[in-house]
Write a protein that holds these residues in place. Structure first.
Motif, PDB file in Angstrom:
ATOM      1  N   ILE A 172      45.485 -25.470  24.329  1.00 58.33           N
ATOM      2  CA  ILE A 172      46.903 -25.760  23.834  1.00 58.33           C
ATOM      3  C   ILE A 172      47.816 -24.491  24.128  1.00 58.33           C
ATOM      4  CG2 ILE A 172      48.396 -26.323  21.678  1.00 58.33           C
ATOM      5  CD1 ILE A 172      46.012 -27.894  20.658  1.00 58.33           C
ATOM      6  N   GLY A 173      47.504 -23.456  23.753  1.00 56.22           N
ATOM      7  CA  GLY A 173      48.316 -22.101  23.805  1.00 56.22           C
ATOM      8  C   GLY A 173      48.599 -21.861  25.478  1.00 56.22           C
ATOM      9  N   THR A 174      47.622 -22.015  26.247  1.00 57.20           N
ATOM     10  CA  THR A 174      47.744 -22.077  27.707  1.00 57.20           C
ATOM     11  C   THR A 174      48.824 -23.245  28.221  1.00 57.20           C
ATOM     12  OG1 THR A 174      45.457 -21.086  27.798  1.00 57.20           O
ATOM     13  CG2 THR A 174      46.817 -21.911  29.805  1.00 57.20           C
ATOM     14  N   LEU A 175      48.686 -24.118  27.632  1.00 53.52           N
ATOM     15  CA  LEU A 175      49.704 -25.367  28.037  1.00 53.52           C
ATOM     16  C   LEU A 175      50.900 -24.984  27.552  1.00 53.52           C
ATOM     17  CD1 LEU A 175      47.579 -28.580  27.305  1.00 53.52           C
ATOM     18  CD2 LEU A 175      47.994 -27.647  29.673  1.00 53.52           C
ATOM     19  N   LEU A 176      51.165 -24.502  26.535  1.00 55.11           N
ATOM     20  CA  LEU A 176      52.656 -23.885  26.151  1.00 55.11           C
ATOM     21  C   LEU A 176      53.180 -22.858  27.042  1.00 55.11           C
ATOM     22  CD1 LEU A 176      51.813 -23.630  22.203  1.00 55.11           C
ATOM     23  CD2 LEU A 176      53.623 -25.328  23.499  1.00 55.11           C
ATOM     24  N   ILE A 177      52.371 -21.934  27.729  1.00 54.58           N
ATOM     25  CA  ILE A 177      52.917 -20.970  28.514  1.00 54.58           C
ATOM     26  C   ILE A 177      53.253 -21.464  29.836  1.00 54.58           C
ATOM     27  CG2 ILE A 177      51.992 -18.709  29.726  1.00 54.58           C
ATOM     28  CD1 ILE A 177      50.304 -18.371  27.060  1.00 54.58           C
ATOM     29  N   VAL A 178      52.045 -22.350  30.542  1.00 56.97           N
ATOM     30  CA  VAL A 178      52.353 -22.739  31.579  1.00 56.97           C
ATOM     31  C   VAL A 178      52.859 -24.291  32.014  1.00 56.97           C
ATOM     32  CG1 VAL A 178      50.451 -21.333  32.580  1.00 56.97           C
ATOM     33  CG2 VAL A 178      50.103 -23.967  31.839  1.00 56.97           C
ATOM     34  N   ARG A 179      53.703 -24.515  31.012  1.00 58.29           N
ATOM     35  CA  ARG A 179      54.382 -25.965  30.772  1.00 58.29           C
ATOM     36  C   ARG A 179      55.399 -26.082  32.077  1.00 58.29           C
ATOM     37  NH1 ARG A 179      56.835 -22.531  27.701  1.00 58.29           N
ATOM     38  NH2 ARG A 179      59.176 -22.484  27.729  1.00 58.29           N
ATOM     39  N   PRO A 180      55.576 -27.222  32.484  1.00 63.52           N
ATOM     40  CA  PRO A 180      56.265 -27.378  33.529  1.00 63.52           C
ATOM     41  C   PRO A 180      57.831 -26.858  33.571  1.00 63.52           C
ATOM     42  CG  PRO A 180      55.416 -29.564  33.117  1.00 63.52           C
ATOM     43  CD  PRO A 180      54.945 -28.572  31.987  1.00 63.52           C
ATOM     44  N   THR A 181      58.304 -26.742  32.437  1.00 69.09           N
ATOM     45  CA  THR A 181      59.518 -25.975  32.306  1.00 69.09           C
ATOM     46  C   THR A 181      59.535 -24.542  31.979  1.00 69.09           C
ATOM     47  OG1 THR A 181      59.400 -26.718  29.869  1.00 69.09           O
ATOM     48  CG2 THR A 181      60.471 -28.110  31.300  1.00 69.09           C
ATOM     49  N   SER A 182      58.321 -23.969  32.097  1.00 75.19           N
ATOM     50  CA  SER A 182      58.314 -22.647  31.774  1.00 75.19           C
ATOM     51  C   SER A 182      58.815 -21.599  32.969  1.00 75.19           C
ATOM     52  CB  SER A 182      56.686 -22.003  31.654  1.00 75.19           C
ATOM     53  OG  SER A 182      56.192 -22.439  32.812  1.00 75.19           O
ATOM     54  N   GLY A 183      59.168 -22.135  34.197  1.00 77.10           N
ATOM     55  CA  GLY A 183      59.603 -21.436  35.391  1.00 77.10           C
ATOM     56  C   GLY A 183      58.651 -20.516  36.197  1.00 77.10           C
ATOM     57  N   LEU A 184      57.147 -20.693  35.422  1.00 74.67           N
ATOM     58  CA  LEU A 184      56.184 -19.585  36.102  1.00 74.67           C
ATOM     59  C   LEU A 184      55.991 -20.330  37.484  1.00 74.67           C
ATOM     60  CD1 LEU A 184      53.705 -19.215  33.200  1.00 74.67           C
ATOM     61  CD2 LEU A 184      55.441 -17.667  33.953  1.00 74.67           C
ATOM     62  N   ASP A 185      55.522 -19.367  38.214  1.00 75.96           N
ATOM     63  CA  ASP A 185      55.264 -19.522  39.853  1.00 75.96           C
ATOM     64  C   ASP A 185      53.902 -20.236  39.993  1.00 75.96           C
ATOM     65  OD1 ASP A 185      55.572 -18.521  43.001  1.00 75.96           O
ATOM     66  OD2 ASP A 185      53.545 -18.702  42.475  1.00 75.96           O
ATOM     67  N   THR A 186      53.814 -21.361  40.530  1.00 73.60           N
ATOM     68  CA  THR A 186      52.580 -22.170  40.451  1.00 73.60           C
ATOM     69  C   THR A 186      51.248 -21.492  41.043  1.00 73.60           C
ATOM     70  OG1 THR A 186      54.015 -24.270  40.586  1.00 73.60           O
ATOM     71  CG2 THR A 186      51.556 -24.332  41.026  1.00 73.60           C
ATOM     72  N   LEU A 187      51.523 -20.876  42.090  1.00 74.77           N
ATOM     73  CA  LEU A 187      50.549 -20.071  42.825  1.00 74.77           C
ATOM     74  C   LEU A 187      49.983 -19.008  41.808  1.00 74.77           C
ATOM     75  CD1 LEU A 187      48.543 -19.920  45.409  1.00 74.77           C
ATOM     76  CD2 LEU A 187      50.570 -18.696  46.348  1.00 74.77           C
ATOM     77  N   GLY A 188      51.030 -18.432  41.347  1.00 77.50           N
ATOM     78  CA  GLY A 188      50.535 -17.182  40.384  1.00 77.50           C
ATOM     79  C   GLY A 188      49.883 -17.559  39.249  1.00 77.50           C
ATOM     80  N   VAL A 189      50.174 -18.805  38.795  1.00 82.40           N
ATOM     81  CA  VAL A 189      49.171 -19.513  37.796  1.00 82.40           C
ATOM     82  C   VAL A 189      47.926 -19.814  38.111  1.00 82.40           C
ATOM     83  CG1 VAL A 189      48.743 -21.502  35.995  1.00 82.40           C
ATOM     84  CG2 VAL A 189      51.060 -20.520  36.283  1.00 82.40           C
ATOM     85  N   ILE A 190      47.802 -20.220  39.472  1.00 82.57           N
ATOM     86  CA  ILE A 190      46.372 -20.591  39.999  1.00 82.57           C
ATOM     87  C   ILE A 190      45.476 -19.112  40.214  1.00 82.57           C
ATOM     88  CG2 ILE A 190      45.225 -21.225  42.243  1.00 82.57           C
ATOM     89  CD1 ILE A 190      47.503 -23.569  42.422  1.00 82.57           C
ATOM     90  N   TYR A 191      46.252 -18.293  40.591  1.00 82.97           N
ATOM     91  CA  TYR A 191      45.583 -16.847  40.603  1.00 82.97           C
ATOM     92  C   TYR A 191      45.200 -16.382  39.233  1.00 82.97           C
ATOM     93  CZ  TYR A 191      47.125 -16.357  45.576  1.00 82.97           C
ATOM     94  OH  TYR A 191      47.333 -16.401  46.790  1.00 82.97           O
ATOM     95  N   ALA A 192      45.935 -16.568  38.402  1.00 84.58           N
ATOM     96  CA  ALA A 192      45.632 -16.119  36.922  1.00 84.58           C
ATOM     97  C   ALA A 192      44.286 -16.742  36.525  1.00 84.58           C
ATOM     98  CB  ALA A 192      46.715 -16.259  35.893  1.00 84.58           C
ATOM     99  N   LEU A 193      44.282 -17.939  36.890  1.00 79.52           N
ATOM    100  CA  LEU A 193      43.213 -18.849  36.314  1.00 79.52           C
ATOM    101  C   LEU A 193      41.993 -18.407  37.049  1.00 79.52           C
ATOM    102  CD1 LEU A 193      44.845 -22.352  36.131  1.00 79.52           C
ATOM    103  CD2 LEU A 193      43.998 -21.058  34.108  1.00 79.52           C
ATOM    104  N   GLY A 194      42.086 -18.191  38.472  1.00 75.27           N
ATOM    105  CA  GLY A 194      41.083 -17.622  39.334  1.00 75.27           C
ATOM    106  C   GLY A 194      40.502 -16.336  38.728  1.00 75.27           C
ATOM    107  N   ALA A 195      41.442 -15.498  38.229  1.00 76.19           N
ATOM    108  CA  ALA A 195      41.026 -14.361  37.420  1.00 76.19           C
ATOM    109  C   ALA A 195      40.203 -14.388  36.300  1.00 76.19           C
ATOM    110  CB  ALA A 195      42.351 -13.379  37.224  1.00 76.19           C
ATOM    111  N   ALA A 196      40.587 -15.247  35.690  1.00 78.74           N
ATOM    112  CA  ALA A 196      39.771 -15.994  34.477  1.00 78.74           C
ATOM    113  C   ALA A 196      38.481 -16.223  34.549  1.00 78.74           C
ATOM    114  CB  ALA A 196      40.675 -16.875  33.394  1.00 78.74           C
ATOM    115  N   VAL A 197      38.387 -17.164  35.582  1.00 76.43           N
ATOM    116  CA  VAL A 197      37.109 -17.754  36.028  1.00 76.43           C
ATOM    117  C   VAL A 197      36.135 -16.370  36.550  1.00 76.43           C
ATOM    118  CG1 VAL A 197      35.839 -18.924  37.738  1.00 76.43           C
ATOM    119  CG2 VAL A 197      37.802 -20.074  36.521  1.00 76.43           C
ATOM    120  N   ALA A 198      36.562 -15.532  37.214  1.00 77.70           N
ATOM    121  CA  ALA A 198      35.905 -14.295  37.861  1.00 77.70           C
ATOM    122  C   ALA A 198      35.646 -13.465  36.684  1.00 77.70           C
ATOM    123  CB  ALA A 198      36.689 -13.466  38.937  1.00 77.70           C
ATOM    124  N   THR A 199      36.354 -13.305  35.584  1.00 78.02           N
ATOM    125  CA  THR A 199      36.198 -12.329  34.394  1.00 78.02           C
ATOM    126  C   THR A 199      35.159 -13.099  33.466  1.00 78.02           C
ATOM    127  OG1 THR A 199      38.342 -11.906  34.529  1.00 78.02           O
ATOM    128  CG2 THR A 199      37.339 -11.325  32.348  1.00 78.02           C
TER     129      THR A 199
END
Length: 313
Positions: free
Chosen positions: A150-177
């Protein structure tokens, strides 16, 4: 990022740590996460001018060199001695992948949001602990996982303005971690912490060092930039050293919640250096992610607390 991103699990026995000085351990850990947050902020600043693999290469080369210069004389063969070398190398490779993804994410997103997404890794570890390690998740673990999502969805919600590719990279970092953390847990019983730290630095220096000819290509950094390159190696090396030393003075159950102070440092540095202030929903999401991480810590402590109460009864 690090770690959390890049933080090996301690091998110090909890009953030994509890007899020592918890406030010293807490102070060391708070200093460690500050240094790691500074490393992320400096990395983000450098990504505006340089490629991520080049920055990572400089970080790990400095980090590895410092370990050889400072620790090799006193540690000797202990620095390179391992029992399960193959898994130690895989663990180091997972950190290399996480570092690459973190740098690419920081290139596109603010520090606080990137750090918060990567802090999902303890929750993913909870989900994988049962099938891979045979650990029980329990109701508290499921609540923590749901809160983290839920917390992550609040951060990366569609209206957050975050770069989509950046979010994918961050999630990839989380998986590698997650892979890094699971292997750290698996290897903690057979390997010395100092050798795990060294091999991670060595593999990073070797892997990213090989890429330098493709990314340097006539670039002439200023002397200020050279200092920044050196600083991220110092931040990373010293941060990991202090993180490890903290567990010599306090038990993991006391120190683990302190890791989430890195979210505070990330937000503060994002504001001071890049004038970025997360919006209210993003701040709420970061708070929920941090709270879910604390629940994971409480879950790990619950059996010991129950055992203690039974003994008192």
């Amino acid at each position: 990022m690090r770690n959390p991103i890049g933080k090996p699990l301690p091998t110090t026995a909890p009953h030994l740590a509890e007899t020592q000085q918890p406030w010293r351990g807490i102070s060391l850990l708070l200093a460690a996460v500050l240094l790691l947050a500074c490393m992320d902020a400096t990395t983000k600043f450098l990504t505006t001018q340089y490629d991520v693999p080049m920055i990572a290469a400089m970080r790990y080369i400095v980090h590895c060199s410092l370990m050889i210069i400072i620790l090799a004389p006193s540690q000797g063969k202990r620095l390179i001695k391992t029992q399960r070398t193959g898994w130690v190398i895989v663990r180091g490779a997972s950190l290399v992948i996480a570092t690459l993804f973190i740098g690419l994410a920081l290139q596109r997103m603010p520090i606080a949001e990137t750090t918060s997404i990567i802090f999902l890794s303890p929750l993913i570890v909870v989900l994988l602990a049962r099938p891979l390690l045979g650990e029980h998740i329990g109701a508290l673990g499921w609540v923590a996982v749901i809160m983290g999502l839920i917390g992550t969805l609040l951060i990366v919600r569609p209206t957050s303005g975050l770069d989509t590719l950046g979010v994918i990279y961050a999630l990839g970092a989380a998986v590698a971690t997650v892979v890094y953390q699971l292997l750290s847990r698996m290897l903690a019983s057979s390997e010395h912490t100092i050798s795990l730290l060294f091999y991670a630095a060595l593999i990073g220096a070797f892997s990213f060092g090989l890429s330098l000819p493709w990314f340097w290509q006539g670039i002439q950094p200023s002397w200020q930039d050279y200092l920044l390159f050196i600083s991220i190696g110092i931040y990373g090396g010293l941060g990991h050293f202090l993180f490890t030393a903290a567990y010599q003075h306090a038990p993991a159950s006391v120190l683990a919640p302190m890791n989430y102070v890195q979210l505070l440092w990330a937000g503060l540095l994002g504001w001071l250096v890049f004038q970025h202030i997360p919006d209210q929903l993003s701040l709420l999401g970061m708070t929920v992610v941090a709270a879910s991480g604390v629940l994971v810590v409480l879950k790990s402590r619950l059996p010991r607390l129950q055992t203690a109460s039974t003994d008192l009864a």
